[in-house]
Design a protein around this motif. Structure first.
Motif, PDB file in Angstrom:
ATOM      1  N   LEU A   1       1.006  -0.941   0.156  1.00  0.00           N
ATOM      2  CA  LEU A   1      -0.034  -0.066  -0.414  1.00  0.00           C
ATOM      3  C   LEU A   1       0.850   1.503   0.042  1.00  0.00           C
TER       4      LEU A   1
ATOM      5  N   ASP B   1       0.484   2.642  -3.486  1.00  0.00           N
ATOM      6  CA  ASP B   1      -0.379   2.716  -4.127  1.00  0.00           C
ATOM      7  C   ASP B   1      -0.277   4.740  -5.050  1.00  0.00           C
TER       8      ASP B   1
ATOM      9  N   THR C   1      -5.579   6.502  -0.219  1.00  0.00           N
ATOM     10  CA  THR C   1      -5.341   5.446   0.027  1.00  0.00           C
ATOM     11  C   THR C   1      -4.038   4.653   0.938  1.00  0.00           C
ATOM     12  N   ALA C   2      -3.490   4.571  -0.146  1.00  0.00           N
ATOM     13  CA  ALA C   2      -2.406   4.507   0.888  1.00  0.00           C
ATOM     14  C   ALA C   2      -2.466   5.086   2.543  1.00  0.00           C
TER      15      ALA C   2
ATOM     16  N   ARG D   1      -4.708   5.805   4.469  1.00  0.00           N
ATOM     17  CA  ARG D   1      -5.358   4.906   5.372  1.00  0.00           C
ATOM     18  C   ARG D   1      -5.218   3.702   5.397  1.00  0.00           C
ATOM     19  N   GLY D   2      -4.968   2.879   3.825  1.00  0.00           N
ATOM     20  CA  GLY D   2      -4.179   1.072   4.621  1.00  0.00           C
ATOM     21  C   GLY D   2      -3.446   0.765   5.800  1.00  0.00           C
TER      22      GLY D   2
ATOM     23  N   GLU E   1      -4.513   1.230   9.213  1.00  0.00           N
ATOM     24  CA  GLU E   1      -5.463   0.555   9.207  1.00  0.00           C
ATOM     25  C   GLU E   1      -4.416  -0.467  10.230  1.00  0.00           C
ATOM     26  N   ALA E   2      -3.678  -0.748   9.425  1.00  0.00           N
ATOM     27  CA  ALA E   2      -3.240  -1.600   9.314  1.00  0.00           C
ATOM     28  C   ALA E   2      -2.323  -1.666  10.710  1.00  0.00           C
TER      29      ALA E   2
ATOM     30  N   ASP F   1     -12.508  -2.817  13.676  1.00  0.00           N
ATOM     31  CA  ASP F   1     -12.600  -2.288  12.419  1.00  0.00           C
ATOM     32  C   ASP F   1     -12.991  -1.654  11.801  1.00  0.00           C
TER      33      ASP F   1
ATOM     34  N   ALA G   1     -11.436   2.281  10.843  1.00  0.00           N
ATOM     35  CA  ALA G   1     -11.446   2.704   9.591  1.00  0.00           C
ATOM     36  C   ALA G   1     -12.316   4.567   9.340  1.00  0.00           C
TER      37      ALA G   1
END
Length: 212
Positions: free
Chosen positions: A82, A85, A90-91, A93-94, A97-98, A188, A192
């Motif tokens: 990510l 990305d 998007t990058a 957030r991904g 979150e991980a 989750d 998010a």
């Protein structure tokens, strides 16, 4: 446990598997007994290995605890797909979150509590924490932000400071509440939501404006 008494199955393991089993056994002992009271003999017995084997891989209790901390903080140094990305939001957030889902797991929370509770008596824990996480170099979040800064897409100058700011915004008070036992790990969907709000606010304040 002597070398002769160590189970044959354990003696046939790869070094990587031995280290993993030793770290897992050590985490159990540290969380149950605390760092100061933890005993290397107990760890060796818990891993069904000899003390000699344990010391061959981890020469001291401090080194063993640092290895446990590295497991706890491993996602911070992970080279995630990510990170690359093409869409920055998007990058971010991904990756966040991980990272946050891992940190909010009960075992990681317990290890953080252990460090906080015992660092005054055992100052080496702070050094172990730093080397296992912040001291290991740029993480995926920091690298992506550095790339955006270099290309003029973010109005910032320090990627490390920016990564810490964004991570702090995403974690918010939730991690503190977890450490204090005031709440359990969020679902989750809640993670998010926290991350999406943090990323949106961060980018709103830092992205370079496009001129017509």
């Amino acid at each position: 446990m002597s070398d002769a008494a160590e189970p044959i199955a354990r003696r046939r393991l790869s070094d990587e598997d031995r280290c993993r089993i030793l770290r897992e056994a050590a985490a159990v002992v540290f969380l149950r007994d605390g760092y100061a009271a933890a005993n290397m003999d107990t760890v060796a017995r818990g891993a069904a290995m000899s003390k000699r084997t344990l010391y061959q891989h981890y020469p001291s209790k401090a080194a063993l605890f640092e290895a446990v901390m590295e497991d706890c903080l491993a996602p911070f140094g992970m080279d995630m797909a990510l990170e690359r990305d093409p869409d920055l939001a998007t990058a971010l957030r991904g990756m966040l979150e991980a990272l946050i889902r891992h940190l909010f797991e009960p075992r990681q929370v317990a290890i953080f509590r252990l460090v906080i509770a015992e660092v005054n008596r055992s100052p080496e824990l702070a050094d172990a924490f730093h080397r296992a996480g912040p001291g290991r170099g740029a993480n995926s979040l920091e690298r992506r932000l550095a790339s955006e800064i270099e290309q003029g897409r973010l109005r910032l100058t320090d990627a490390r400071e920016a990564a810490r700011m964004l991570f702090g915004m995403a974690v918010g008070a939730t991690h503190t509440f977890l450490l204090l036992g005031l709440q359990g790990p969020p679902a989750d969907a809640e993670v998010a939501r926290l991350v999406a709000n943090a990323v949106a606010t961060f980018l709103h304040g830092t992205q370079a404006r496009q001129h017509a």
